[in-house]
Scaffold this motif. Structure first.
Motif, mmCIF file in Angstrom:
data_model
loop_
_atom_site.group_PDB
_atom_site.id
_atom_site.type_symbol
_atom_site.label_atom_id
_atom_site.label_comp_id
_atom_site.label_asym_id
_atom_site.label_seq_id
_atom_site.Cartn_x
_atom_site.Cartn_y
_atom_site.Cartn_z
ATOM 1 N N SER A 43 0.830 -1.191 0.000
ATOM 2 C CA SER A 43 0.000 0.000 0.000
ATOM 3 C C SER A 43 0.868 1.246 0.000
ATOM 4 N N GLN A 50 -5.398 9.262 -2.395
ATOM 5 C CA GLN A 50 -4.987 7.896 -2.721
ATOM 6 C C GLN A 50 -4.428 7.168 -1.491
ATOM 7 N N GLU A 53 -4.057 3.171 -0.964
ATOM 8 C CA GLU A 53 -4.229 2.427 -2.212
ATOM 9 C C GLU A 53 -2.981 1.603 -2.533
#
Length: 295
Positions: A43, A50, A53
């Motif tokens: 991640s 973001q 993500e």
């Protein structure tokens, strides 16, 4: 065909630079070998919109958005040679193809050279890290280790107590002086002088030379870095020394000492992350575009 700009490196900085040029309707080519520096991580954190993500998903979406612009081309290959030409620069890739452009942006990144500790490489980006801002919060206040491989370890060790109880493993790499020991004590850092034997297969558990095991939520290290590509050296770009290795020297407009050659991202900053790379790429793309107009 002579492109307005060739960008070598299609990760966060390179795509961000390309986006500025594509939106200026310039003909650009991105050459990328698909070796993102953070490809080992599950991640990515600290990048607005973001956070959390998967880093590959961020890069894939960014590429998809960039390729929607009709003036952009992409070649998946390794750029192996660069040379100056009368109207700009030529790049040769592994397949033997050659491409020419008026401007060149090096977004080639760096490679991390990890300490030689059994078990460490398998956990890199998963339980072993170098950036507290990228991964410290996800350790949930658990026990944190800092494995010294250089005096830079003192910097990490003094920062990391904000993310969890911290132990500095000296591992015979260096010896803190009295002032540094006092700083560590004030931050509540435990100093472990016994040499480290190995790290666990699935968890960042340290086994010391005596056989004693110290269980950790995560381990931070100070990898050395080296430029991922020889292009900057081939072109005669000036390098400068950073805390972990050399990087490409640029001016305020992100241009190197070689006219028309720009650099951005991890290859051109002393330390970075996704957010910094994206911002740096945006600055560099805009600067390269303006150089096409004003000189």
């Amino acid at each position: 065909m002579v492109y307005d700009t060739i960008i070598v490196g299609g990760s966060y900085a390179g795509i961000s630079a390309g986006l500025q040029l594509a939106r200026a309707r310039r003909q650009i080519l991105i050459i990328d070998a698909g070796q993102r520096r953070n490809r080992f991580a599950y991640s990515s954190h600290g990048f607005l919109g973001q956070d959390g993500e998967h880093p590959g998903a961020i890069a894939s979406k960014a590429r998809e958005q960039l390729m929607a612009y009709p003036t952009v081309e992409w070649v998946t290959d390794t750029a192996i040679h660069a040379k100056a030409e009368q109207e700009g620069y030529a790049i040769v890739v592994g397949s033997g193809q050659s491409f020419a452009a008026r401007r060149l942006i090096l977004a080639t990144g760096v490679k991390d050279e990890l300490p030689a500790l059994p078990g460490l490489t398998a956990l890199w980006g998963k339980k072993v890290f170098h950036c507290p801002y990228c991964h410290g919060y996800e350790l949930n206040g658990g026990m944190i280790g800092v494995l010294a491989s250089s005096p830079l370890a003192i910097h990490q060790a003094l920062m990391l107590p904000d993310w969890g109880p911290t132990t500095l493993f000296l591992n015979e790499a260096y010896t803190p002086d009295a002032a540094q020991l006092a700083q560590l004590a004030r931050r509540g850092v435990t100093v472990e002088a016994e040499p480290v034997l190995s790290i666990g297969e699935d968890q960042a558990d340290i086994t010391l030379a005596s056989g004693r095991i110290i269980r950790l939520a995560g381990l931070f290290i100070q990898p050395r870095t080296r430029l991922s590509s020889p292009l900057a050296v081939q072109l005669g770009c000036e390098l400068e020394a950073g805390p972990t290795g050399e990087f490409i020297k640029v001016d305020a407009m992100r241009e190197t000492n070689v006219p028309g050659v720009f650099a951005c991202g991890d290859a051109a900053v002393a330390a970075g992350n996704v957010a910094i790379a994206v911002g740096d790429g945006a600055r560099t793309g805009a600067a390269a575009h303006q150089s096409l107009i004003f000189r």
